[in-house]
Motif scaffolding. Structure first.
Motif, PDB file in Angstrom:
ATOM      1  N   UNK A  15     -33.647 -84.486   0.460  1.00  0.00           N
ATOM      2  CA  UNK A  15     -32.214 -84.168   0.257  1.00  0.00           C
ATOM      3  C   UNK A  15     -32.014 -84.254  -1.358  1.00  0.00           C
ATOM      4  N   UNK A  16     -32.845 -83.990  -2.384  1.00  0.00           N
ATOM      5  CA  UNK A  16     -32.468 -84.381  -3.903  1.00  0.00           C
ATOM      6  C   UNK A  16     -32.433 -82.836  -4.250  1.00  0.00           C
ATOM      7  N   UNK A  17     -32.684 -81.884  -3.781  1.00  0.00           N
ATOM      8  CA  UNK A  17     -32.505 -80.550  -4.036  1.00  0.00           C
ATOM      9  C   UNK A  17     -30.982 -80.035  -4.436  1.00  0.00           C
ATOM     10  N   UNK A  18     -30.829 -79.434  -5.562  1.00  0.00           N
ATOM     11  CA  UNK A  18     -29.433 -79.159  -5.868  1.00  0.00           C
ATOM     12  C   UNK A  18     -29.280 -77.473  -5.552  1.00  0.00           C
ATOM     13  N   UNK A  19     -30.188 -76.826  -5.018  1.00  0.00           N
ATOM     14  CA  UNK A  19     -30.107 -75.387  -4.699  1.00  0.00           C
ATOM     15  C   UNK A  19     -30.720 -75.096  -3.496  1.00  0.00           C
ATOM     16  N   UNK A  20     -30.574 -73.865  -2.798  1.00  0.00           N
ATOM     17  CA  UNK A  20     -31.193 -73.557  -1.756  1.00  0.00           C
ATOM     18  C   UNK A  20     -32.589 -73.067  -1.919  1.00  0.00           C
ATOM     19  N   UNK A  21     -33.508 -73.323  -0.972  1.00  0.00           N
ATOM     20  CA  UNK A  21     -34.867 -72.879  -1.472  1.00  0.00           C
ATOM     21  C   UNK A  21     -35.251 -72.209  -0.379  1.00  0.00           C
ATOM     22  N   UNK A  22     -35.123 -70.855  -0.318  1.00  0.00           N
ATOM     23  CA  UNK A  22     -35.502 -70.008   0.741  1.00  0.00           C
ATOM     24  C   UNK A  22     -36.958 -69.575   0.764  1.00  0.00           C
ATOM     25  N   UNK A  23     -37.361 -69.467  -0.417  1.00  0.00           N
ATOM     26  CA  UNK A  23     -38.996 -68.903  -0.603  1.00  0.00           C
ATOM     27  C   UNK A  23     -39.168 -69.767  -1.918  1.00  0.00           C
ATOM     28  N   UNK A  24     -39.857 -70.788  -1.715  1.00  0.00           N
ATOM     29  CA  UNK A  24     -40.417 -72.021  -2.803  1.00  0.00           C
ATOM     30  C   UNK A  24     -41.409 -71.317  -3.697  1.00  0.00           C
ATOM     31  N   UNK A  25     -42.489 -70.587  -3.052  1.00  0.00           N
ATOM     32  CA  UNK A  25     -43.528 -70.039  -3.908  1.00  0.00           C
ATOM     33  C   UNK A  25     -42.988 -68.998  -4.827  1.00  0.00           C
ATOM     34  N   UNK A  26     -42.036 -67.911  -4.399  1.00  0.00           N
ATOM     35  CA  UNK A  26     -41.620 -67.062  -5.189  1.00  0.00           C
ATOM     36  C   UNK A  26     -40.484 -67.668  -6.177  1.00  0.00           C
ATOM     37  N   UNK A  27     -39.729 -68.285  -5.830  1.00  0.00           N
ATOM     38  CA  UNK A  27     -38.946 -69.113  -6.797  1.00  0.00           C
ATOM     39  C   UNK A  27     -39.435 -69.685  -7.881  1.00  0.00           C
ATOM     40  N   UNK A  28     -40.649 -70.405  -7.532  1.00  0.00           N
ATOM     41  CA  UNK A  28     -41.424 -71.006  -8.692  1.00  0.00           C
ATOM     42  C   UNK A  28     -42.109 -69.860  -9.508  1.00  0.00           C
ATOM     43  N   UNK A  29     -42.659 -68.648  -8.947  1.00  0.00           N
ATOM     44  CA  UNK A  29     -43.205 -67.669  -9.636  1.00  0.00           C
ATOM     45  C   UNK A  29     -41.978 -66.976 -10.737  1.00  0.00           C
ATOM     46  N   UNK A  30     -40.898 -66.926  -9.875  1.00  0.00           N
ATOM     47  CA  UNK A  30     -39.774 -66.370 -10.666  1.00  0.00           C
ATOM     48  C   UNK A  30     -39.475 -67.006 -11.836  1.00  0.00           C
ATOM     49  N   UNK A  31     -39.693 -68.358 -12.000  1.00  0.00           N
ATOM     50  CA  UNK A  31     -39.096 -69.396 -13.016  1.00  0.00           C
ATOM     51  C   UNK A  31     -40.111 -69.229 -14.125  1.00  0.00           C
ATOM     52  N   UNK A  32     -41.230 -69.256 -13.805  1.00  0.00           N
ATOM     53  CA  UNK A  32     -42.224 -69.528 -14.853  1.00  0.00           C
ATOM     54  C   UNK A  32     -42.271 -68.360 -15.953  1.00  0.00           C
ATOM     55  N   UNK A  33     -42.533 -69.090 -17.101  1.00  0.00           N
ATOM     56  CA  UNK A  33     -42.450 -68.200 -18.291  1.00  0.00           C
ATOM     57  C   UNK A  33     -43.570 -67.084 -18.473  1.00  0.00           C
ATOM     58  N   UNK A  34     -43.542 -65.949 -18.660  1.00  0.00           N
ATOM     59  CA  UNK A  34     -44.445 -65.074 -18.891  1.00  0.00           C
ATOM     60  C   UNK A  34     -44.773 -64.465 -20.378  1.00  0.00           C
ATOM     61  N   UNK A  35     -45.952 -65.028 -20.836  1.00  0.00           N
ATOM     62  CA  UNK A  35     -46.278 -64.608 -22.182  1.00  0.00           C
ATOM     63  C   UNK A  35     -46.267 -63.233 -22.336  1.00  0.00           C
ATOM     64  N   UNK A  36     -45.322 -62.585 -22.506  1.00  0.00           N
ATOM     65  CA  UNK A  36     -45.539 -61.045 -22.966  1.00  0.00           C
ATOM     66  C   UNK A  36     -44.530 -61.033 -24.040  1.00  0.00           C
ATOM     67  N   UNK A  37     -45.257 -60.013 -24.996  1.00  0.00           N
ATOM     68  CA  UNK A  37     -44.534 -59.916 -26.314  1.00  0.00           C
ATOM     69  C   UNK A  37     -44.443 -58.494 -26.544  1.00  0.00           C
ATOM     70  N   UNK A  38     -43.418 -58.119 -27.216  1.00  0.00           N
ATOM     71  CA  UNK A  38     -42.915 -56.765 -27.624  1.00  0.00           C
ATOM     72  C   UNK A  38     -44.015 -56.367 -28.833  1.00  0.00           C
ATOM     73  N   UNK A  39     -44.326 -55.168 -28.482  1.00  0.00           N
ATOM     74  CA  UNK A  39     -45.354 -54.557 -29.749  1.00  0.00           C
ATOM     75  C   UNK A  39     -44.547 -54.188 -30.858  1.00  0.00           C
ATOM     76  N   UNK A  40     -44.871 -54.678 -31.978  1.00  0.00           N
ATOM     77  CA  UNK A  40     -44.246 -54.736 -33.309  1.00  0.00           C
ATOM     78  C   UNK A  40     -44.830 -53.442 -34.018  1.00  0.00           C
ATOM     79  N   UNK A  41     -44.173 -52.408 -34.424  1.00  0.00           N
ATOM     80  CA  UNK A  41     -44.636 -51.273 -35.190  1.00  0.00           C
ATOM     81  C   UNK A  41     -44.001 -51.207 -36.478  1.00  0.00           C
ATOM     82  N   UNK A  42     -44.679 -50.798 -37.635  1.00  0.00           N
ATOM     83  CA  UNK A  42     -44.190 -50.650 -39.089  1.00  0.00           C
ATOM     84  C   UNK A  42     -43.523 -49.237 -38.930  1.00  0.00           C
ATOM     85  N   UNK A  43     -42.191 -49.364 -39.430  1.00  0.00           N
ATOM     86  CA  UNK A  43     -41.650 -47.970 -39.541  1.00  0.00           C
ATOM     87  C   UNK A  43     -42.072 -47.364 -40.925  1.00  0.00           C
TER      88      UNK A  43
END
Length: 220
Positions: A192-220
């Motif tokens: 009873x400590x959760x402050x939000x509804x947890x319908x799909x815990x595994x997916x909600x955790x995955x969605x919250x995880x930071x993804x190490x994706x970086x934009x490609x930088x090109x010299x103009x």
């Protein structure tokens, strides 16, 4: 003992009369670890003393004579301060010890079995604990959430297999964090400590995880 020990220490305290006949160290230095192990027959040793070599062959063999799978955590760092070398612990217990260290050690091969030496690293638990608390918007971190984190971490290995690591490998940290976070969020919800509804815990955790994706930088 009142006032001298905290409540969580009291359960481990023993009356002084119990050790009156125990062998004392030289010059009244008190009861040594070897005597304690001989008298108490512990199943687990946790080293955090930075006293190198304090888990001696005599102590380890005495302990192993009274328990089938002695648990020995030599956690002092750096390696030169470790209470024992994992290779010795494995040899002295004929490969039966469950060994973990505070510093990284190379695998040990004994009687044809290669033992992966577990490094106890808080990165195995705390990132997932924090993530689970964030995903669930927990009002506080409870003992149950800590227990869920520990149980989830240990569930990722099969310790009955000879030589297996006691904890997951650090290079699989994202999977560990996701597994721990899901368990922590679920525990928060159940308590009873959760402050939000947890319908799909595994997916909600995955969605919250930071993804190490970086934009490609090109010299103009």
């Amino acid at each position: 003992m009142d006032g001298q020990l905290r409540d969580y220490q009291m359960i481990y305290a023993r009356p002084s009369a119990e050790i009156s006949s125990w062998r004392q160290g030289r010059n009244g230095s008190g009861v040594g670890l070897a005597e304690v192990v001989h008298r108490v027959n512990p199943t687990m040793l946790i080293g955090a003393s930075t006293d190198p070599g304090s888990f001696t062959e005599e102590i380890v063999r005495d302990m192993a004579a009274h328990t089938e799978r002695p648990i020995i955590f030599a956690l002092s760092t750096p390696p030169a301060r470790s209470e024992a070398n994992p290779a010795d612990l494995i040899a002295w217990t004929d490969g039966r010890a469950l060994v973990a260290t505070g510093s990284p050690f190379a695998p040990v091969t004994y009687k044809g079995v290669t033992y992966l030496v577990t490094q106890v690293n808080n990165a195995m638990l705390f990132p997932g604990l924090g993530l689970g608390a964030i995903v669930s918007r927990a009002s506080r971190i409870s003992d149950g959430m800590f227990a869920a984190a520990a149980s989830a971490t240990s569930s990722m290995v099969t310790v009955r297999q000879p030589g297996v690591s006691l904890l997951p490998q650090i290079d699989d940290l994202r999977t560990v964090a996701a597994t721990v976070a899901s368990a922590v969020a679920e525990a928060a919800d159940v308590e009873g400590l959760a402050g939000v509804r947890l319908d799909d815990i595994v997916q909600q955790v995955r969605d919250a995880m930071w993804q190490p994706e970086y934009r490609q930088i090109r010299a103009s």
